[in-house]
Write a protein that holds these residues in place. Structure first.
Motif, PDB file in Angstrom:
ATOM      1  N   GLU A  25       0.827  -1.201   0.000  1.00  0.00           N
ATOM      2  CA  GLU A  25       0.000   0.000   0.000  1.00  0.00           C
ATOM      3  C   GLU A  25       0.864   1.255   0.000  1.00  0.00           C
ATOM      4  OE1 GLU A  25      -3.268   2.530  -0.019  1.00  0.00           O
ATOM      5  OE2 GLU A  25      -3.168   0.389  -0.470  1.00  0.00           O
ATOM      6  N   LEU A  26       1.929   1.241   0.774  1.00  0.00           N
ATOM      7  CA  LEU A  26       2.815   2.395   0.844  1.00  0.00           C
ATOM      8  C   LEU A  26       3.493   2.643  -0.502  1.00  0.00           C
ATOM      9  CD1 LEU A  26       4.064   4.654   2.510  1.00  0.00           C
ATOM     10  CD2 LEU A  26       5.826   3.046   3.243  1.00  0.00           C
ATOM     11  N   LYS A  27       3.939   1.590  -1.163  1.00  0.00           N
ATOM     12  CA  LYS A  27       4.555   1.741  -2.486  1.00  0.00           C
ATOM     13  C   LYS A  27       3.592   2.419  -3.446  1.00  0.00           C
ATOM     14  CE  LYS A  27       7.693  -2.187  -2.263  1.00  0.00           C
ATOM     15  NZ  LYS A  27       8.011  -3.523  -2.803  1.00  0.00           N
ATOM     16  N   LEU A  28       2.351   2.008  -3.418  1.00  0.00           N
ATOM     17  CA  LEU A  28       1.347   2.607  -4.287  1.00  0.00           C
ATOM     18  C   LEU A  28       1.139   4.076  -3.938  1.00  0.00           C
ATOM     19  CD1 LEU A  28      -0.833   2.393  -6.465  1.00  0.00           C
ATOM     20  CD2 LEU A  28      -2.413   1.643  -4.657  1.00  0.00           C
ATOM     21  N   GLN A  29       1.014   4.369  -2.648  1.00  0.00           N
ATOM     22  CA  GLN A  29       0.810   5.745  -2.210  1.00  0.00           C
ATOM     23  C   GLN A  29       1.994   6.640  -2.566  1.00  0.00           C
ATOM     24  OE1 GLN A  29      -2.004   7.054  -1.031  1.00  0.00           O
ATOM     25  NE2 GLN A  29      -2.926   5.039  -1.321  1.00  0.00           N
ATOM     26  N   LEU A  30       3.204   6.103  -2.493  1.00  0.00           N
ATOM     27  CA  LEU A  30       4.396   6.881  -2.841  1.00  0.00           C
ATOM     28  C   LEU A  30       4.408   7.235  -4.328  1.00  0.00           C
ATOM     29  CD1 LEU A  30       7.142   5.058  -0.750  1.00  0.00           C
ATOM     30  CD2 LEU A  30       6.227   7.352  -0.350  1.00  0.00           C
ATOM     31  N   LEU A  31       3.872   6.336  -5.155  1.00  0.00           N
ATOM     32  CA  LEU A  31       3.791   6.611  -6.590  1.00  0.00           C
ATOM     33  C   LEU A  31       2.723   7.654  -6.915  1.00  0.00           C
ATOM     34  CD1 LEU A  31       4.100   2.989  -8.014  1.00  0.00           C
ATOM     35  CD2 LEU A  31       5.790   4.821  -8.191  1.00  0.00           C
ATOM     36  N   LEU A  32       1.657   7.656  -6.121  1.00  0.00           N
ATOM     37  CA  LEU A  32       0.515   8.529  -6.400  1.00  0.00           C
ATOM     38  C   LEU A  32       0.618   9.906  -5.753  1.00  0.00           C
ATOM     39  CD1 LEU A  32      -2.373   5.935  -5.949  1.00  0.00           C
ATOM     40  CD2 LEU A  32      -1.385   6.767  -8.096  1.00  0.00           C
ATOM     41  N   ASN A  33       1.399  10.023  -4.682  1.00  0.00           N
ATOM     42  CA  ASN A  33       1.399  11.241  -3.883  1.00  0.00           C
ATOM     43  C   ASN A  33       2.820  11.812  -3.789  1.00  0.00           C
ATOM     44  OD1 ASN A  33       1.376  13.111  -1.769  1.00  0.00           O
ATOM     45  ND2 ASN A  33      -0.261  12.036  -0.690  1.00  0.00           N
ATOM     46  N   THR A  34       3.059  12.894  -4.495  1.00  0.00           N
ATOM     47  CA  THR A  34       4.390  13.519  -4.525  1.00  0.00           C
ATOM     48  C   THR A  34       4.806  14.032  -3.147  1.00  0.00           C
ATOM     49  OG1 THR A  34       3.976  14.191  -6.797  1.00  0.00           O
ATOM     50  CG2 THR A  34       5.799  15.261  -5.666  1.00  0.00           C
ATOM     51  N   ASP A  35       3.866  14.616  -2.411  1.00  0.00           N
ATOM     52  CA  ASP A  35       4.185  15.123  -1.072  1.00  0.00           C
ATOM     53  C   ASP A  35       4.621  13.987  -0.151  1.00  0.00           C
ATOM     54  OD1 ASP A  35       3.614  17.734  -1.781  1.00  0.00           O
ATOM     55  OD2 ASP A  35       1.528  17.599  -1.115  1.00  0.00           O
ATOM     56  N   LEU A  36       3.915  12.879  -0.230  1.00  0.00           N
ATOM     57  CA  LEU A  36       4.263  11.717   0.587  1.00  0.00           C
ATOM     58  C   LEU A  36       5.630  11.181   0.198  1.00  0.00           C
ATOM     59  CD1 LEU A  36       3.277   9.756   2.784  1.00  0.00           C
ATOM     60  CD2 LEU A  36       2.342   8.349   0.944  1.00  0.00           C
ATOM     61  N   TYR A  37       5.895  11.133  -1.099  1.00  0.00           N
ATOM     62  CA  TYR A  37       7.201  10.677  -1.573  1.00  0.00           C
ATOM     63  C   TYR A  37       8.318  11.574  -1.029  1.00  0.00           C
ATOM     64  CZ  TYR A  37      11.073   9.508  -4.629  1.00  0.00           C
ATOM     65  OH  TYR A  37      12.309   9.149  -5.103  1.00  0.00           O
ATOM     66  N   ASN A  38       8.098  12.894  -1.085  1.00  0.00           N
ATOM     67  CA  ASN A  38       9.100  13.834  -0.570  1.00  0.00           C
ATOM     68  C   ASN A  38       9.312  13.661   0.927  1.00  0.00           C
ATOM     69  OD1 ASN A  38       9.546  14.949  -3.093  1.00  0.00           O
ATOM     70  ND2 ASN A  38       8.003  16.536  -2.822  1.00  0.00           N
ATOM     71  N   GLU A  39       8.227  13.431   1.664  1.00  0.00           N
ATOM     72  CA  GLU A  39       8.353  13.183   3.106  1.00  0.00           C
ATOM     73  C   GLU A  39       9.149  11.905   3.354  1.00  0.00           C
ATOM     74  OE1 GLU A  39       5.673  12.658   7.153  1.00  0.00           O
ATOM     75  OE2 GLU A  39       4.664  13.033   5.252  1.00  0.00           O
ATOM     76  N   HIS A  40       8.891  10.894   2.546  1.00  0.00           N
ATOM     77  CA  HIS A  40       9.612   9.620   2.651  1.00  0.00           C
ATOM     78  C   HIS A  40      11.119   9.838   2.468  1.00  0.00           C
ATOM     79  CE1 HIS A  40      10.569   5.406   1.997  1.00  0.00           C
ATOM     80  NE2 HIS A  40      11.052   5.697   0.815  1.00  0.00           N
ATOM     81  N   ILE A  41      11.491  10.620   1.455  1.00  0.00           N
ATOM     82  CA  ILE A  41      12.905  10.904   1.193  1.00  0.00           C
ATOM     83  C   ILE A  41      13.518  11.687   2.355  1.00  0.00           C
ATOM     84  CG2 ILE A  41      14.506  12.155  -0.321  1.00  0.00           C
ATOM     85  CD1 ILE A  41      13.340   9.545  -1.507  1.00  0.00           C
ATOM     86  N   GLU A  42      12.783  12.677   2.864  1.00  0.00           N
ATOM     87  CA  GLU A  42      13.285  13.466   3.996  1.00  0.00           C
ATOM     88  C   GLU A  42      13.496  12.596   5.229  1.00  0.00           C
ATOM     89  OE1 GLU A  42      10.958  16.962   4.821  1.00  0.00           O
ATOM     90  OE2 GLU A  42      10.866  17.464   2.687  1.00  0.00           O
ATOM     91  N   LEU A  43      12.562  11.689   5.499  1.00  0.00           N
ATOM     92  CA  LEU A  43      12.703  10.808   6.660  1.00  0.00           C
ATOM     93  C   LEU A  43      13.893   9.868   6.493  1.00  0.00           C
ATOM     94  CD1 LEU A  43       8.975   9.967   7.460  1.00  0.00           C
ATOM     95  CD2 LEU A  43      10.558  11.271   8.889  1.00  0.00           C
ATOM     96  N   LYS A  44      14.115   9.382   5.286  1.00  0.00           N
ATOM     97  CA  LYS A  44      15.276   8.519   5.042  1.00  0.00           C
ATOM     98  C   LYS A  44      16.573   9.264   5.308  1.00  0.00           C
ATOM     99  CE  LYS A  44      15.500   5.781   1.495  1.00  0.00           C
ATOM    100  NZ  LYS A  44      15.397   5.178   0.138  1.00  0.00           N
ATOM    101  N   MET A  45      16.649  10.519   4.853  1.00  0.00           N
ATOM    102  CA  MET A  45      17.860  11.325   5.075  1.00  0.00           C
ATOM    103  C   MET A  45      18.028  11.629   6.558  1.00  0.00           C
ATOM    104  SD  MET A  45      17.983  13.775   1.647  1.00  0.00           S
ATOM    105  CE  MET A  45      17.299  15.113   2.525  1.00  0.00           C
ATOM    106  N   LEU A  46      16.928  11.917   7.250  1.00  0.00           N
ATOM    107  CA  LEU A  46      16.982  12.189   8.683  1.00  0.00           C
ATOM    108  C   LEU A  46      17.470  10.964   9.445  1.00  0.00           C
ATOM    109  CD1 LEU A  46      16.411  14.076  11.058  1.00  0.00           C
ATOM    110  CD2 LEU A  46      14.058  13.251  11.023  1.00  0.00           C
ATOM    111  N   LYS A  47      16.939   9.797   9.100  1.00  0.00           N
ATOM    112  CA  LYS A  47      17.369   8.565   9.767  1.00  0.00           C
ATOM    113  C   LYS A  47      18.862   8.338   9.546  1.00  0.00           C
ATOM    114  CE  LYS A  47      16.593   3.652  10.118  1.00  0.00           C
ATOM    115  NZ  LYS A  47      17.254   2.687   9.271  1.00  0.00           N
TER     116      LYS A  47
END
Length: 71
Positions: A25-47
């Protein structure tokens, strides 16, 4: 997926705590939602940056901790 669940799922995913259904579900949401994708990238960099942080408390702080621990 609502925003709270999605945010929690992003964090769970970073620590490999998602079920297969959540991951899909998350993979699908990341493809559909640019804001969510950007948040995902930011969280990865923060981690990644959190993994490299070293804590160096001052000598005074260390003494205070040790003094408190003696009680």
């Amino acid at each position: 997926m609502n925003n709270i669940t999605t945010h929690d799922t992003l964090i769970k995913n970073l620590y490999n705590e998602c079920s297969n259904a959540e991951k899909n579900e998350l993979k699908l949401q990341l493809l559909l939602n640019t804001d969510l994708y950007n948040e995902h990238i930011e969280l990865k960099m923060l981690k990644k940056s959190l993994n490299s942080v070293r804590m160096n408390p001052s000598v005074g702080t260390q003494k205070n901790i040790l003094a408190y621990a003696r009680f």
